[in-house]
Design an enzyme around this catalytic site. Sequence first.
Site, PDB file in Angstrom:
ATOM      1  N   HIS A 214       0.813  -1.212   0.000  1.00 56.20           N
ATOM      2  CA  HIS A 214       0.000   0.000   0.000  1.00 56.20           C
ATOM      3  C   HIS A 214       0.846   1.261   0.000  1.00 56.20           C
ATOM      4  O   HIS A 214       0.434   2.294  -0.526  1.00 56.20           O
ATOM      5  CB  HIS A 214      -1.016  -0.038   1.131  1.00 56.20           C
ATOM      6  CG  HIS A 214      -2.130  -0.975   0.804  1.00 56.20           C
ATOM      7  ND1 HIS A 214      -2.122  -2.293   1.201  1.00 56.20           N
ATOM      8  CD2 HIS A 214      -3.230  -0.812   0.021  1.00 56.20           C
ATOM      9  CE1 HIS A 214      -3.196  -2.890   0.711  1.00 56.20           C
ATOM     10  NE2 HIS A 214      -3.884  -2.024  -0.013  1.00 56.20           N
ATOM     11  N   ARG A 358     -15.375   2.472  -1.549  1.00 57.66           N
ATOM     12  CA  ARG A 358     -15.179   1.141  -0.980  1.00 57.66           C
ATOM     13  C   ARG A 358     -15.237   1.236   0.543  1.00 57.66           C
ATOM     14  O   ARG A 358     -14.621   2.138   1.127  1.00 57.66           O
ATOM     15  CB  ARG A 358     -13.826   0.581  -1.407  1.00 57.66           C
ATOM     16  CG  ARG A 358     -13.614  -0.817  -0.842  1.00 57.66           C
ATOM     17  CD  ARG A 358     -12.346  -1.428  -1.327  1.00 57.66           C
ATOM     18  NE  ARG A 358     -11.171  -0.798  -0.757  1.00 57.66           N
ATOM     19  CZ  ARG A 358      -9.934  -1.157  -1.068  1.00 57.66           C
ATOM     20  NH1 ARG A 358      -9.734  -2.102  -1.955  1.00 57.66           N
ATOM     21  NH2 ARG A 358      -8.900  -0.556  -0.520  1.00 57.66           N
ATOM     22  N   GLU A 457     -11.342 -10.386  -5.082  1.00 53.11           N
ATOM     23  CA  GLU A 457      -9.911 -10.314  -4.787  1.00 53.11           C
ATOM     24  C   GLU A 457      -9.426 -11.500  -3.961  1.00 53.11           C
ATOM     25  O   GLU A 457      -8.261 -11.566  -3.583  1.00 53.11           O
ATOM     26  CB  GLU A 457      -9.552  -8.985  -4.108  1.00 53.11           C
ATOM     27  CG  GLU A 457     -10.383  -8.620  -2.907  1.00 53.11           C
ATOM     28  CD  GLU A 457     -10.031  -7.234  -2.348  1.00 53.11           C
ATOM     29  OE1 GLU A 457      -8.995  -6.665  -2.729  1.00 53.11           O
ATOM     30  OE2 GLU A 457     -10.808  -6.738  -1.520  1.00 53.11           O
ATOM     31  N   ASP A 481      -4.719  -8.037  -4.524  1.00 54.42           N
ATOM     32  CA  ASP A 481      -4.926  -9.108  -3.552  1.00 54.42           C
ATOM     33  C   ASP A 481      -5.175 -10.436  -4.237  1.00 54.42           C
ATOM     34  O   ASP A 481      -4.781 -11.482  -3.730  1.00 54.42           O
ATOM     35  CB  ASP A 481      -6.099  -8.758  -2.621  1.00 54.42           C
ATOM     36  CG  ASP A 481      -5.645  -7.829  -1.513  1.00 54.42           C
ATOM     37  OD1 ASP A 481      -4.575  -8.091  -0.937  1.00 54.42           O
ATOM     38  OD2 ASP A 481      -6.342  -6.833  -1.241  1.00 54.42           O
ATOM     39  N   CYS A 528      -9.663  -2.779 -10.674  1.00 53.87           N
ATOM     40  CA  CYS A 528      -9.194  -1.588  -9.954  1.00 53.87           C
ATOM     41  C   CYS A 528      -7.858  -1.834  -9.266  1.00 53.87           C
ATOM     42  O   CYS A 528      -7.352  -0.976  -8.563  1.00 53.87           O
ATOM     43  CB  CYS A 528     -10.234  -1.110  -8.950  1.00 53.87           C
ATOM     44  SG  CYS A 528     -10.566  -2.305  -7.639  1.00 53.87           S
TER      45      CYS A 528
HETATM   46  C1  PEP Z   1      -6.671  -4.813  -4.895  1.00 54.87           C
HETATM   47  O1  PEP Z   1      -6.504  -5.655  -4.009  1.00 54.87           O
HETATM   48  O2  PEP Z   1      -6.367  -5.004  -6.084  1.00 54.87           O
HETATM   49  C2  PEP Z   1      -7.251  -3.504  -4.570  1.00 54.87           C
HETATM   50  C3  PEP Z   1      -7.577  -2.647  -5.497  1.00 54.87           C
HETATM   51  O3  PEP Z   1      -7.385  -3.200  -3.252  1.00 54.87           O
HETATM   52  P1  PEP Z   1      -6.184  -2.762  -2.310  1.00 54.87           P
HETATM   53  O4  PEP Z   1      -4.971  -2.585  -3.176  1.00 54.87           O
HETATM   54  O5  PEP Z   1      -6.565  -1.511  -1.614  1.00 54.87           O
HETATM   55  O6  PEP Z   1      -6.056  -3.932  -1.386  1.00 54.87           O
HETATM   56 MG    MG Z   2      -7.453  -5.397  -2.108  1.00 57.91          MG
END
Ligand code: PEP
Ligand code: MG
Length: 591
Positions: A214, A358, A457, A481, A528
């Site tokens: 992240h 989200r 995911e 994920d 996404c």
């Molecule tokens: C993902 O897991 O691809 C996603 C968009 O969510 P995050 O990266 O915030 O876990």
């Molecule tokens: Mg994710």
Amino acid sequence: MTFAIHGLTVSRGIAIGRAVLVASSRVDVAHYFIEPGQVDAEVDRVRIGRDVVVEEIHRLQESISHMGPKEAPHELSALLDVHLMLLQDVELINGVKHWITDRLYNGEWALTTQLEIIVRQFDEMEDAYLRERKADMEQICERILRAMKGADSPVVAHVPRAARKPSQQDLLLDDTVDVPLVLIAHDLSPADMLQFKQSVFAGFITDVGGKTSHTAIVARSMDIPAVVGARTCSQLVRQDDWVIIDGDAGVVIVDPSPIILAEYGFKQRQGELERGRLQRLLHTSAVTMDGEKVQLLANIEMPEDAPGALKAGALGVGLFRSEFLFMGRQGRLPDEEEQYQAYKKAVEGMQGLPVTIRTVDVGADKPLDESVRDDAHLNPALGLRAIRWSLADPAMFLTQLRAILRAAAHGQVHLLVPMLAHAREIRQTLAHIDHARAMLDNRGMAYGPVKLGAMIEIPAAALSLPLFLRHFDFLSIGTNDLIQYTLAIDRSDESVAHLYDPLHPAVLRLVADTIAQCRAQGKPVSVCGEMAGDVGLTRLLLGLGLRSFSMHPAQILAVKQEVLRADTVKLTAWAQQVVAAEDPALAMSAP
Ligand code: PEP
Ligand code: MG
């Protein structure tokens, strides 16, 4: 001496600047720039903090002077003498003054920066006794920081210093005032990153982290060159060293020679020209050569990111990671009103375009607070995160749902739920949404309609699509994920980053099936995760039938360029071959 450090590519482009090492002090330290007129006051603030500590030690000395050797051994008073001596250390005092006066660092930042320098000198000492004084120096600095916490800075926090791009001449002349700064840290939490988002760093490097950690994601959203997983970088680079970040190659060059500087200065300008060229596509619709319309959406972290998304040409927000509103607040979560205002701001900021909010996804590498990092659980990525966390705390979840539903009265809102895997979780989530609506009805509060979406995911979700298609209006594939859980690769662990592979046949199979099943049922589907913003994968995803991509705003125009050049009729058969190949990366070379 020039040397290079290799890490992982996170965010493209070249940054050239002086190193700012962020010390990992046990005391929470703010980093911001002060105004030139505030230098004296800031120097005074550190001096006052130091005087407070000197006073405390004097008082302690006074009280132990009445005690016998049993209660107050001689070593204790000797130690206090050492601390008093260190508090007068010229290098510490002058160094702090230098960082405040010449670099306009706030007092705490100046103190931890100078501490870092002194600590390294201690580390290099031959004499074991002197080496051990390092811990004393750390202790007294920590005490000063605590004393300063009691006396808040009179200056406004986070005043960004006017940043200007230096000319090549500046770089060679070693200008020390307005040169760009490059942030180097062992680790930065997503919450730290958010704080740095408001600042003026030209790039950053961390020792740890994977490509889709992240921290890396927030870096990408800042659109500045960055390298993560650079292992021992924060130990090898010294405060104020000249550093080049080559974000394209994932390389950091320390103390570059003038020739290397000139070379990278040239590369940097080439990159800027390329960006300038892409700007011409801003008002062009994203339609493929064979006439397929493609929706390019933005991923955002804060409501303040909405104008940037619009400016980058996004046709809506495909992912608003609401958890960033919840982080770094020392346990005090945002209440319904605060959340409502934030979501409303994002919705209004997008001027009628859809905003996909989200629900909170904390846990794993997104702790609520640094102080409550989840080290207690062996496997936080498999633990209580995202919807699991929300369902475990219904009051918190209902508060967020009410706020989102209320914001939906101001524009198009899509509500997206992360990390669902079980039918039971889906039922509970839907029941909570109904309950939140009923609560608002009871209170007579206005709210709007929302489209309901689920993130795909977890492999289990991708393998139970009919369940999801029955209950939701749209699906969004979280490839970050999905890859992590399909391949059993911790996305934030740089030591297994080489195994994190979006093109693994198993990952592609899950992505391809999800898109195909949604299309067969006429359900909107988007990606996404970071795959959506990777121009190397745009044609493949188009070939698999994807028509909605959500990514960092900075990537939209480059992806649009790929879309404009694509012919989905040709890409469809090729994409199926890639998915079926033993080594999809090899099969990607055509057509
Ligand atoms: C993902 O897991 O691809 C996603 C968009 O969510 P995050 O990266 O915030 O876990
Ligand atoms: Mg994710």
